[in-house]
Scaffold this motif. Structure first.
Motif, PDB file in Angstrom:
ATOM      1  N   ASN A 376      89.545  41.784 148.084  1.00 48.71           N
ATOM      2  CA  ASN A 376      90.224  40.619 147.630  1.00 48.71           C
ATOM      3  C   ASN A 376      89.598  40.473 146.129  1.00 48.71           C
ATOM      4  O   ASN A 376      90.128  39.778 145.433  1.00 48.71           O
ATOM      5  N   THR A 377      88.808  41.665 145.679  1.00 48.29           N
ATOM      6  CA  THR A 377      88.213  41.530 144.275  1.00 48.29           C
ATOM      7  C   THR A 377      88.602  42.679 143.655  1.00 48.29           C
ATOM      8  O   THR A 377      87.950  42.988 142.608  1.00 48.29           O
ATOM      9  N   SER A 378      89.498  43.691 143.799  1.00 49.10           N
ATOM     10  CA  SER A 378      89.656  44.739 143.318  1.00 49.10           C
ATOM     11  C   SER A 378      90.980  45.157 142.664  1.00 49.10           C
ATOM     12  O   SER A 378      91.246  46.165 142.160  1.00 49.10           O
ATOM     13  N   ASN A 379      91.715  43.982 142.554  1.00 43.88           N
ATOM     14  CA  ASN A 379      92.853  44.147 141.962  1.00 43.88           C
ATOM     15  C   ASN A 379      93.855  45.197 142.805  1.00 43.88           C
ATOM     16  O   ASN A 379      94.571  45.901 141.911  1.00 43.88           O
ATOM     17  N   GLY A 380      93.916  45.389 143.863  1.00 47.95           N
ATOM     18  CA  GLY A 380      94.630  46.317 144.695  1.00 47.95           C
ATOM     19  C   GLY A 380      94.295  47.678 144.487  1.00 47.95           C
ATOM     20  O   GLY A 380      95.010  48.710 144.792  1.00 47.95           O
ATOM     21  N   ARG A 381      93.078  48.126 143.913  1.00 46.21           N
ATOM     22  CA  ARG A 381      92.726  49.177 143.640  1.00 46.21           C
ATOM     23  C   ARG A 381      91.726  49.891 144.777  1.00 46.21           C
ATOM     24  O   ARG A 381      91.722  51.072 144.950  1.00 46.21           O
ATOM     25  N   TYR A 382      91.185  49.063 145.681  1.00 46.18           N
ATOM     26  CA  TYR A 382      90.107  49.643 146.738  1.00 46.18           C
ATOM     27  C   TYR A 382      90.274  49.123 147.902  1.00 46.18           C
ATOM     28  O   TYR A 382      90.434  47.976 147.989  1.00 46.18           O
ATOM     29  N   GLY A 383      89.961  49.841 148.916  1.00 45.91           N
ATOM     30  CA  GLY A 383      90.093  49.293 150.154  1.00 45.91           C
ATOM     31  C   GLY A 383      88.592  49.515 150.776  1.00 45.91           C
ATOM     32  O   GLY A 383      87.632  48.728 150.270  1.00 45.91           O
ATOM     33  N   ALA A 384      88.543  50.274 151.667  1.00 42.43           N
ATOM     34  CA  ALA A 384      87.073  50.593 152.253  1.00 42.43           C
ATOM     35  C   ALA A 384      86.623  51.758 152.313  1.00 42.43           C
ATOM     36  O   ALA A 384      87.117  52.712 153.075  1.00 42.43           O
ATOM     37  N   GLN A 385      86.078  52.233 151.369  1.00 38.45           N
ATOM     38  CA  GLN A 385      85.618  53.654 150.922  1.00 38.45           C
ATOM     39  C   GLN A 385      87.175  54.478 150.712  1.00 38.45           C
ATOM     40  O   GLN A 385      87.061  55.739 150.748  1.00 38.45           O
ATOM     41  N   PHE A 386      87.911  53.995 150.455  1.00 38.05           N
ATOM     42  CA  PHE A 386      89.510  54.854 149.933  1.00 38.05           C
ATOM     43  C   PHE A 386      90.064  53.894 148.699  1.00 38.05           C
ATOM     44  O   PHE A 386      89.699  52.832 148.568  1.00 38.05           O
ATOM     45  N   TRP A 387      90.555  54.703 147.971  1.00 35.31           N
ATOM     46  CA  TRP A 387      91.099  54.085 146.729  1.00 35.31           C
ATOM     47  C   TRP A 387      92.624  53.770 147.178  1.00 35.31           C
ATOM     48  O   TRP A 387      93.244  54.543 147.976  1.00 35.31           O
ATOM     49  N   LEU A 388      93.279  52.745 146.514  1.00 34.69           N
ATOM     50  CA  LEU A 388      94.594  52.229 147.003  1.00 34.69           C
ATOM     51  C   LEU A 388      95.562  52.505 145.770  1.00 34.69           C
ATOM     52  O   LEU A 388      95.165  52.146 144.690  1.00 34.69           O
ATOM     53  N   ASN A 389      97.044  52.477 145.985  1.00 32.03           N
ATOM     54  CA  ASN A 389      98.052  52.101 145.096  1.00 32.03           C
ATOM     55  C   ASN A 389      98.573  51.206 145.196  1.00 32.03           C
ATOM     56  O   ASN A 389      99.795  50.869 144.439  1.00 32.03           O
ATOM     57  N   SER A 390      98.070  50.218 145.993  1.00 35.46           N
ATOM     58  CA  SER A 390      98.959  48.815 146.241  1.00 35.46           C
ATOM     59  C   SER A 390      99.193  47.788 145.125  1.00 35.46           C
ATOM     60  O   SER A 390     100.159  47.287 144.888  1.00 35.46           O
ATOM     61  N   GLY A 391      98.300  48.157 144.090  1.00 36.07           N
ATOM     62  CA  GLY A 391      98.380  47.423 142.794  1.00 36.07           C
ATOM     63  C   GLY A 391      99.275  48.115 141.660  1.00 36.07           C
ATOM     64  O   GLY A 391      99.439  47.477 140.608  1.00 36.07           O
ATOM     65  N   GLY A 392      99.855  49.069 142.058  1.00 41.87           N
ATOM     66  CA  GLY A 392     100.724  49.948 141.298  1.00 41.87           C
ATOM     67  C   GLY A 392      99.916  50.722 140.058  1.00 41.87           C
ATOM     68  O   GLY A 392     100.533  50.933 139.055  1.00 41.87           O
ATOM     69  N   TYR A 393      98.673  51.308 140.233  1.00 43.67           N
ATOM     70  CA  TYR A 393      97.860  51.790 139.607  1.00 43.67           C
ATOM     71  C   TYR A 393      98.741  53.153 138.840  1.00 43.67           C
ATOM     72  O   TYR A 393      98.968  53.473 137.792  1.00 43.67           O
ATOM     73  N   PHE A 394      99.326  53.769 139.845  1.00 45.76           N
ATOM     74  CA  PHE A 394     100.230  55.002 139.633  1.00 45.76           C
ATOM     75  C   PHE A 394     101.681  54.447 139.831  1.00 45.76           C
ATOM     76  O   PHE A 394     102.230  54.052 140.670  1.00 45.76           O
ATOM     77  N   PRO A 395     102.313  53.823 138.822  1.00 47.00           N
ATOM     78  CA  PRO A 395     103.292  53.173 138.420  1.00 47.00           C
ATOM     79  C   PRO A 395     104.682  54.109 139.289  1.00 47.00           C
ATOM     80  O   PRO A 395     105.517  53.049 139.964  1.00 47.00           O
ATOM     81  N   ASP A 396     104.486  55.250 139.358  1.00 49.33           N
ATOM     82  CA  ASP A 396     105.895  55.753 139.794  1.00 49.33           C
ATOM     83  C   ASP A 396     105.621  56.392 141.430  1.00 49.33           C
ATOM     84  O   ASP A 396     106.386  57.378 141.761  1.00 49.33           O
ATOM     85  N   VAL A 397     104.639  55.872 141.816  1.00 51.14           N
ATOM     86  CA  VAL A 397     104.173  56.638 143.039  1.00 51.14           C
ATOM     87  C   VAL A 397     104.238  55.240 144.223  1.00 51.14           C
ATOM     88  O   VAL A 397     103.942  54.152 143.844  1.00 51.14           O
ATOM     89  N   PRO A 398     104.638  55.542 145.501  1.00 52.50           N
ATOM     90  CA  PRO A 398     104.596  54.662 146.354  1.00 52.50           C
ATOM     91  C   PRO A 398     103.680  53.774 146.485  1.00 52.50           C
ATOM     92  O   PRO A 398     102.654  54.434 146.635  1.00 52.50           O
ATOM     93  N   ARG A 399     103.694  52.522 146.765  1.00 48.03           N
ATOM     94  CA  ARG A 399     102.438  51.608 146.758  1.00 48.03           C
ATOM     95  C   ARG A 399     101.747  51.829 148.101  1.00 48.03           C
ATOM     96  O   ARG A 399     100.727  51.347 148.024  1.00 48.03           O
ATOM     97  N   GLU A 400     102.375  52.338 148.850  1.00 51.56           N
ATOM     98  CA  GLU A 400     101.668  52.473 150.289  1.00 51.56           C
ATOM     99  C   GLU A 400     100.594  53.624 150.308  1.00 51.56           C
ATOM    100  O   GLU A 400      99.670  53.603 151.107  1.00 51.56           O
ATOM    101  N   MET A 401     100.560  54.273 149.235  1.00 53.42           N
ATOM    102  CA  MET A 401      99.722  55.545 149.065  1.00 53.42           C
ATOM    103  C   MET A 401      98.389  54.986 149.149  1.00 53.42           C
ATOM    104  O   MET A 401      98.005  54.167 148.372  1.00 53.42           O
ATOM    105  N   TYR A 402      97.420  55.702 149.874  1.00 52.79           N
ATOM    106  CA  TYR A 402      95.951  55.506 149.560  1.00 52.79           C
ATOM    107  C   TYR A 402      95.342  56.760 149.636  1.00 52.79           C
ATOM    108  O   TYR A 402      96.089  57.737 150.162  1.00 52.79           O
ATOM    109  N   TYR A 403      94.040  56.763 149.069  1.00 43.91           N
ATOM    110  CA  TYR A 403      93.425  58.285 148.912  1.00 43.91           C
ATOM    111  C   TYR A 403      92.007  58.373 148.774  1.00 43.91           C
ATOM    112  O   TYR A 403      91.557  57.312 148.281  1.00 43.91           O
ATOM    113  N   ALA A 404      91.543  59.364 149.057  1.00 41.02           N
ATOM    114  CA  ALA A 404      90.054  59.893 148.960  1.00 41.02           C
ATOM    115  C   ALA A 404      90.261  60.361 147.566  1.00 41.02           C
ATOM    116  O   ALA A 404      90.845  61.104 147.170  1.00 41.02           O
TER     117      ALA A 404
END
Length: 445
Positions: A376-404
């Motif tokens: 709740n303090t990462s602006n949608g960028r981070y989960g648990a030892q994985f990075w996320l795209n839920s905040g749209g960091y990659f704007p043209d990539v699906p928001r569901e993507m998460y990644y090492a």
């Protein structure tokens, strides 16, 4: 003449003072990085020193180092203009370790016990080559263009991609390597190793050996404000502990990676200026602290070493993988994981299938959702030892993507609804992931 000599002496003195303040302290880190990189690249992946120096070590300041590899002794040394020589030793099973003058190289050490039984199945679940599969819903022209455009043309050093692998419905639909690399090349994942370390907690939780929502059992924190920090907070990089993570300066992260004997304790000894779950702060020290917490789950060091491979890496066929250790024998879970591109992809496939590996549930299905849920303090960028795209960091990539994700553009990207895993390994933070990933996704109708 005397006046000139006085001015010259003063200029030299000023230069030496400036050098001593600004540069000399960095030499330890420069030669340390170079020695470690040279030993790992050569002994883990059989790279010639010239390839390492022109690729892995070709970054500002580090390229100033002069390196040498001792084949018989299995070590590498590096220095800058003959100053501050550092040494990294290679030990089979443990990889390369940067050592100091106090390290006893004659002391016996334990190595992980590996299980590498050959499985007569095609990739990814066995050791045979993947079966050729053509999907009618894939625009292969667009896909192949996305992959080809991700590599430098001859003589260029801009994109610096080393390997790309695209897997759709468990089938390889694109695979390409740069010069000097192939499907058998071990490549450093840097901070993608964090996702391996985090996964082990999902396995421990499934086995009923740990409750991540309980305070971390750290004796040194029992009587101060750190006592309330949970493993969950640590996994989310949300513990409130002090840490500075910069790779172009002397800071907590670089001092830990290139000077510390026991990396599991560096974050442990930091104060907590913020309350748990109130301040997100990315920290390699936190992940190495988590490696130490894993160590404390076992009675013996041998059990700890074996667990990483038996419970995860060898279980899902990542037989090329090596997690390197520090001087104290702890896995450097933040940064020093090596594997082939295909084996890195297996980590992504394990999460794509929510912990199920060819019929065996390695971790609970809920764990995949847990790591992909934003803290709740990462602006949608981070989960648990994985990075996320839920905040749209990659704007043209699906928001569901998460990644090492790792330093210099390492990525294992997972697209759950697309049945897709994409791996990129390279040497540039400036690689256009938004353009590449979106083009690959759009090639699948």
């Amino acid at each position: 003449m005397k006046k000139f000599l006085n001015y010259f002496a003063l200029a030299v003195l000023v230069f030496l003072i400036y050098f001593g303040i600004t540069t000399y302290p960095k030499l330890n880190l420069i030669s340390g990085f170079s020695a470690k990189s040279s030993a790992s690249g050569h002994f883990l992946d059989n790279r010639p020193l010239q390839v390492i120096e022109q690729g892995d070590n070709d970054i500002p300041l580090v390229k100033l180092a002069t390196n040498a590899i001792n084949e018989a002794g299995k070590f590498a040394t590096s220095s800058v203009y003959g100053i501050m020589e550092r040494k990294a030793i290679y030990r089979e099973g443990l990889g390369a370790t940067l050592i100091n003058d106090d390290f006893d190289t004659s002391k016996p050490y334990e190595v992980p016990k590996r299980s590498k039984t050959k499985i007569n199945l095609p990739f990814p679940y066995g050791d045979n080559e993947p079966k050729d599969t053509v999907f009618s819903n894939i625009d292969y022209k667009k896909l192949n263009a996305a992959v080809a455009n991700s590599f430098d043309k001859k003589g260029e050093k801009a994109k610096r991609t080393r390997a790309i692998l695209v897997i759709y419905k468990d089938k390889i639909i694109a695979e390409k390597y740069d010069t000097n690399f192939n499907k058998n090349s071990r490549l450093l994942g840097w901070s993608m190793t964090k996702s391996i370390t985090g996964t082990l907690f999902g396995i421990l939780q499934k086995q009923g050996k740990i409750d991540i929502n309980k305070p971390a059992a750290i004796t040194e924190w029992k009587n101060d404000n750190r006592a309330k920090i949970t493993v969950n907070d640590l996994l989310h990089m949300n513990s409130g502990l002090e840490w500075e993570e910069k790779y172009d300066k002397i800071c907590d992260a670089t001092k830990m990676l290139f000077k510390a004997e026991d990396m599991s304790r560096v974050q442990l000894e930091k104060p907590a200026p913020f309350a748990p779950n109130s301040h997100w702060n990315y920290s390699s020290g936190t992940t190495n602290l988590l490696s130490g917490i894993i160590r404390n789950q076992f009675k013996t060091h041998q059990e700890y070493l074996d667990f990483w491979y038996s419970a995860l890496l060898d279980k899902i066929g990542m037989h090329s993988a090596v997690i390197e250790t520090d001087m104290a024998g702890n896995f450097v879970g933040s940064s020093y994981g090596w594997a082939t591109t295909r084996d890195w992809a297996k980590l992504g496939l394990l999460y794509l299938h929510k912990g199920n590996w060819n019929g065996e549930q390695v971790f609970d299905e809920s764990w995949a959702k847990y790591v992909a849920t934003p803290t709740n303090t990462s602006n949608g960028r981070y989960g648990a030892q994985f990075w996320l795209n839920s905040g749209g960091y990659f704007p043209d990539v699906p928001r569901e993507m998460y990644y090492a994700s790792g330093y210099q553009g390492q990525m294992v990207a997972i697209f759950p609804s697309k049945d897709l895993v994409i791996v990129h390994l390279g040497l540039s933070e400036k690689f256009d992931f938004n353009g590449f990933l979106s083009m690959v996704v759009k090639s699948i109708k």
